[in-house]
Structures are given as C-alpha cells and as structure tokens.
Design an enzyme around this catalytic site. Structure first.
Site, PDB file in Angstrom:
ATOM      1  N   SER A 169       6.498  -0.268 -16.528  1.00 56.76           N
ATOM      2  CA  SER A 169       7.142  -0.100 -15.220  1.00 56.76           C
ATOM      3  C   SER A 169       8.322   0.867 -15.264  1.00 56.76           C
ATOM      4  CB  SER A 169       7.625  -1.457 -14.705  1.00 56.76           C
ATOM      5  OG  SER A 169       8.420  -1.243 -13.548  1.00 56.76           O
ATOM      6  N   SER A 179      10.500   0.876 -12.819  1.00 61.76           N
ATOM      7  CA  SER A 179      11.557   0.331 -11.960  1.00 61.76           C
ATOM      8  C   SER A 179      12.910   0.186 -12.662  1.00 61.76           C
ATOM      9  CB  SER A 179      11.111  -1.008 -11.369  1.00 61.76           C
ATOM     10  OG  SER A 179      10.059  -0.769 -10.462  1.00 61.76           O
ATOM     11  N   THR A 198       5.375  -6.875  -9.255  1.00 59.72           N
ATOM     12  CA  THR A 198       4.226  -5.990  -9.262  1.00 59.72           C
ATOM     13  C   THR A 198       2.971  -6.774  -9.627  1.00 59.72           C
ATOM     14  OG1 THR A 198       3.411  -3.856 -10.043  1.00 59.72           O
ATOM     15  CG2 THR A 198       4.662  -5.147 -11.647  1.00 59.72           C
ATOM     16  N   LYS A 237       2.166 -10.426  -6.534  1.00 62.52           N
ATOM     17  CA  LYS A 237       2.782 -10.252  -5.205  1.00 62.52           C
ATOM     18  C   LYS A 237       2.463 -11.422  -4.265  1.00 62.52           C
ATOM     19  CE  LYS A 237       2.975  -5.274  -5.621  1.00 62.52           C
ATOM     20  NZ  LYS A 237       2.785  -3.948  -5.064  1.00 62.52           N
ATOM     21  N   ASP A 271       6.522  -1.755  -0.031  1.00 66.03           N
ATOM     22  CA  ASP A 271       5.511  -0.768  -0.457  1.00 66.03           C
ATOM     23  C   ASP A 271       5.056   0.126   0.697  1.00 66.03           C
ATOM     24  OD1 ASP A 271       5.360  -1.484  -3.177  1.00 66.03           O
ATOM     25  OD2 ASP A 271       3.944  -3.096  -2.756  1.00 66.03           O
ATOM     26  N   GLY A 303      -9.179  -1.391  -0.361  1.00 61.50           N
ATOM     27  CA  GLY A 303      -8.597  -2.483  -1.136  1.00 61.50           C
ATOM     28  C   GLY A 303      -7.265  -2.936  -0.553  1.00 61.50           C
TER      29      GLY A 303
HETATM   30  P1  NDP Z   1      -8.197  -2.450  -5.098  1.00 61.81           P
HETATM   31  O1  NDP Z   1      -8.881  -2.813  -6.364  1.00 61.81           O
HETATM   32  O2  NDP Z   1      -7.787  -3.528  -4.150  1.00 61.81           O
HETATM   33  O3  NDP Z   1      -9.139  -1.401  -4.277  1.00 61.81           O
HETATM   34  C1  NDP Z   1      -9.697  -0.305  -4.924  1.00 61.81           C
HETATM   35  C2  NDP Z   1     -10.405   0.587  -3.906  1.00 61.81           C
HETATM   36  O4  NDP Z   1     -10.784   1.778  -4.605  1.00 61.81           O
HETATM   37  C3  NDP Z   1     -11.678   0.003  -3.322  1.00 61.81           C
HETATM   38  O5  NDP Z   1     -11.798   0.415  -1.977  1.00 61.81           O
HETATM   39  C4  NDP Z   1     -12.784   0.645  -4.180  1.00 61.81           C
HETATM   40  O6  NDP Z   1     -14.003   0.812  -3.484  1.00 61.81           O
HETATM   41  C5  NDP Z   1     -12.195   1.997  -4.420  1.00 61.81           C
HETATM   42  N1  NDP Z   1     -12.684   2.662  -5.617  1.00 61.81           N
HETATM   43  C6  NDP Z   1     -12.439   2.318  -6.918  1.00 61.81           C
HETATM   44  N2  NDP Z   1     -13.038   3.210  -7.741  1.00 61.81           N
HETATM   45  C7  NDP Z   1     -13.660   4.119  -6.956  1.00 61.81           C
HETATM   46  C8  NDP Z   1     -14.438   5.280  -7.213  1.00 61.81           C
HETATM   47  N3  NDP Z   1     -14.695   5.697  -8.459  1.00 61.81           N
HETATM   48  N4  NDP Z   1     -14.920   5.988  -6.164  1.00 61.81           N
HETATM   49  C9  NDP Z   1     -14.650   5.587  -4.908  1.00 61.81           C
HETATM   50  N5  NDP Z   1     -13.937   4.503  -4.570  1.00 61.81           N
HETATM   51  C10 NDP Z   1     -13.438   3.773  -5.602  1.00 61.81           C
HETATM   52  O7  NDP Z   1      -6.946  -1.576  -5.552  1.00 61.81           O
HETATM   53  P2  NDP Z   1      -5.486  -1.495  -4.914  1.00 61.81           P
HETATM   54  O8  NDP Z   1      -5.586  -1.249  -3.458  1.00 61.81           O
HETATM   55  O9  NDP Z   1      -4.668  -2.617  -5.415  1.00 61.81           O
HETATM   56  O10 NDP Z   1      -4.905  -0.176  -5.655  1.00 61.81           O
HETATM   57  C11 NDP Z   1      -5.469   1.093  -5.390  1.00 61.81           C
HETATM   58  C12 NDP Z   1      -4.636   2.204  -6.063  1.00 61.81           C
HETATM   59  O11 NDP Z   1      -3.313   2.209  -5.530  1.00 61.81           O
HETATM   60  C13 NDP Z   1      -4.479   2.046  -7.576  1.00 61.81           C
HETATM   61  O12 NDP Z   1      -4.807   3.291  -8.153  1.00 61.81           O
HETATM   62  C14 NDP Z   1      -3.003   1.739  -7.765  1.00 61.81           C
HETATM   63  O13 NDP Z   1      -2.538   2.306  -8.971  1.00 61.81           O
HETATM   64  C15 NDP Z   1      -2.393   2.448  -6.564  1.00 61.81           C
HETATM   65  N6  NDP Z   1      -1.077   1.912  -6.143  1.00 61.81           N
HETATM   66  C16 NDP Z   1       0.038   2.735  -6.145  1.00 61.81           C
HETATM   67  C17 NDP Z   1       1.282   2.277  -5.744  1.00 61.81           C
HETATM   68  C18 NDP Z   1       2.482   3.189  -5.785  1.00 61.81           C
HETATM   69  O14 NDP Z   1       3.627   2.707  -5.708  1.00 61.81           O
HETATM   70  N7  NDP Z   1       2.309   4.461  -5.861  1.00 61.81           N
HETATM   71  C19 NDP Z   1       1.470   0.890  -5.270  1.00 61.81           C
HETATM   72  C20 NDP Z   1       0.253   0.108  -5.258  1.00 61.81           C
HETATM   73  C21 NDP Z   1      -0.965   0.620  -5.692  1.00 61.81           C
HETATM   74  P3  NDP Z   1     -15.173  -0.352  -3.477  1.00 61.81           P
HETATM   75  O15 NDP Z   1     -14.754  -1.312  -2.387  1.00 61.81           O
HETATM   76  O16 NDP Z   1     -16.414   0.399  -3.164  1.00 61.81           O
HETATM   77  O17 NDP Z   1     -15.166  -0.981  -4.845  1.00 61.81           O
END
Ligand code: NDP
Length: 264
Positions: free
Chosen positions: A15, A17, A60, A64, A100, A123
């Site tokens: 992290s 942070s 994190t 959460k 966030d 997601g």
């Molecule tokens: P989730 O696991 O809840 O959701 C992932 C999503 O990504 C789903 O819609 C999934 O689709 C899709 N996905 C995964 N792999 C692929 C691929 N190869 N091609 C197309 N679609 C894909 O994840 P989160 O929402 O928790 O996190 C998502 C991203 O956000 C992460 O990379 C995380 O690091 C980033 N993040 C960044 C933050 C920041 O502060 N910058 C804060 C929080 C998160 P499907 O439904 O088809 O599986």
C-alpha cells in the site's frame, strides 16, 4: 500529542497510503503518523482500531464491507454501496465514509465537464463509480464481457451492454474499471469495439495504477486526454486526509502536500 492512523487490508505491504499520508502530514505540519496493518479476519477490524489507539484508518481489499459493519455511523454514499474505505474516531464513535468514488470524481472534474460516461466493467468499482457519477448528473452506460454482472446495472436503471450488443454512442469519458491489463496485456474489450468507443469520446480514464495498461496505451495513441488510477488513489487519499484532520486544511493545501508522492 501525535495522532495515529493506519491502512487495514490483506495484503497491505504494497500500500502507498502510508507514504502519501506521512508526506502530507509533514508538509502541512500536522503531528500525525500513518502505518500499515495486516488484518486477516475482517471481524477483528474494530478491535484492532482501538487496540492500536488510532484516530482514523483507511480500509482496502478485502475489508471494505467489514468496515461498513464496524462503523457506528455511516455517511450516505458509503451506506448506499455498503463499503467503507475511511474510518474516523470522533467522541468515542467510529464514523464510516467512502472516498473512492468521490475521489475519482474530483480527479475527473479536472479533465473538464463530463455529462456522459461509458463504464467498461461491471464489478464493485464499476458499481460504486456509476452510482456516484449518476448522483453528480452524469449519464452512465456500462459494457461488460459477461452478462450476469450486468443484471445489477439493469435493475438500477443503467443502460448496459455485453460486447455482442454494444454500439458506441458519443461520450465525454470512457472509464476502464476492469482488471484487464493489470496482470496481463489484454484490452478490456475487443480492439475494434474499444476503438469505436474511444473515437467517440473526449477523455479516457483507467482505474489501474502502477503500469500503463493496453487500454491507456490505446487512448494515448489516439491522443486522448487521460489519467490512470494513481489519480483516483491520490484523491481518495486527499478526501480521507481532510476527514482525518477534521477539515483543518483546504483541499488545495492537501492536494499540494500529497501530490508529490506520485513521483516518489
Ligand atoms: P471486480 O473483480 O469486482 O470486477 C472485475 C471486472 O473486470 C468485471 O467486470 C470483469 O468482467 C472484468 N474483467 C476482468 N478481467 C477482464 C478481461 N481480461 N477482459 C475484460 N473484462 C475483464 O474488480 P473491482 O471492481 O474490485 O476492481 C477492478 C479494478 O479496479 C482492479 O484492477 C483494481 O486494481 C482497480 N481499483 C483501483 C482503485 C484505485 O484507487 N485506483 C480502487 C479500487 C479498485 P466479468 O464480469 O466478465 O468477469
């Protein structure tokens, strides 16, 4: 007396942070110290908060939701998404917030006016950003690889598509919320569909940070103003810092104290 803060997560060693907050404490002259703390069982989060004598904490992955349950009171948006990333101790009570999506929106505003957004992915991050952006008057469309996660978007009244049914509209911003490109070199949707959307948007934004993803490379190739997830990380931190320090500093002061962490 020095006030103590921490980030709770699992894993938590990576992290950024502590670096962000300690730098900002030093630069604004606040007598605080921020550390990281591994929490394996989310049910022990509140106990750890008090045992460590903290004034505030960030939370994190994957805790959460546990933090949402640990809080004595939760602000509206965090309650809506049932996820808390910031806990603050006031008068013996734990107040829960989610900075966030509001942080993401602050970063987005800096690009320019946004009225319509395409969210790629469905997601947790996509859901939180979609709800918050809608509350700010932004029209949202979602597109996702698989259909099942789009049911929530449909039930919330968002227009949503799978790759098969997607036809690009005009957007102000295209936001990649998928984890495509995080640990591999894949685009978040087939290149021809992605290009169709990117050719019809003013800006492109990724939530992934720490690497230039294929999505962002494509946006840069098309000359779109853009930013990556480090801006979301920075702004969720700025808003948390504002809560930790009880609004003692302006957001501009916090921004200028915290931003240099990006180049450390
Ligand atoms: P989730 O696991 O809840 O959701 C992932 C999503 O990504 C789903 O819609 C999934 O689709 C899709 N996905 C995964 N792999 C692929 C691929 N190869 N091609 C197309 N679609 C894909 O994840 P989160 O929402 O928790 O996190 C998502 C991203 O956000 C992460 O990379 C995380 O690091 C980033 N993040 C960044 C933050 C920041 O502060 N910058 C804060 C929080 C998160 P499907 O439904 O088809 O599986």
């Amino acid at each position: 007396m020095k006030e103590l803060f921490a980030i709770f997560g699992n894993p938590v060693h990576h992290s950024k942070s502590p670096l962000m907050h300690n730098l900002a404490f030093k630069r604004v002259g606040f007598d605080g110290c921020y550390t990281r703390w591994l929490i394996e069982d989310g049910d022990t989060l509140k106990e750890s908060f008090f045992a460590l004598g903290l004034k505030g904490a960030n939370i994190t992955v994957p805790h959460k939701e546990a933090a949402f349950h640990a809080a004595d009171a939760v602000e509206d948006f965090a309650a809506e998404v049932q996820a808390v990333n910031t806990l603050v101790l006031r008068d013996g009570k734990l107040y829960g917030y989610n900075t966030d999506a509001p942080g993401f929106y602050r970063a987005l505003e800096k690009l320019g006016s946004v009225k319509k957004a395409l969210v790629i992915g469905a997601g947790g991050t996509a859901r939180a950003l979609s709800l918050y952006l809608r509350s700010k008057g932004v029209e949202i469309e979602a597109v996702n690889r698989s259909a099942h996660r789009l049911e929530w978007f449909e039930s919330e009244g968002f227009k949503s598509h799978t790759w098969e049914s997607f036809v690009a509209d005009e957007y102000d911003v295209v936001i990649n919320t998928t984890s495509a490109g995080l640990e591999d070199d894949s685009l978040p949707m087939p290149k021809e569909l992605l290009d169709e959307a990117l050719l019809k948007t003013k800006y492109a934004v990724d939530v992934i940070y720490g690497k230039r993803t294929p999505f962002l490379k494509e946006a840069i190739r098309l000359d779109l103003p853009n930013f990556d997830g480090s801006q979301m990380l920075l702004w969720q931190g700025i808003l948390a810092f504002d809560l930790f320090t009880q609004h003692r500093y302006s957001l501009e002061e916090i921004e200028s104290a915290m931003t240099p962490f990006l180049s450390l």
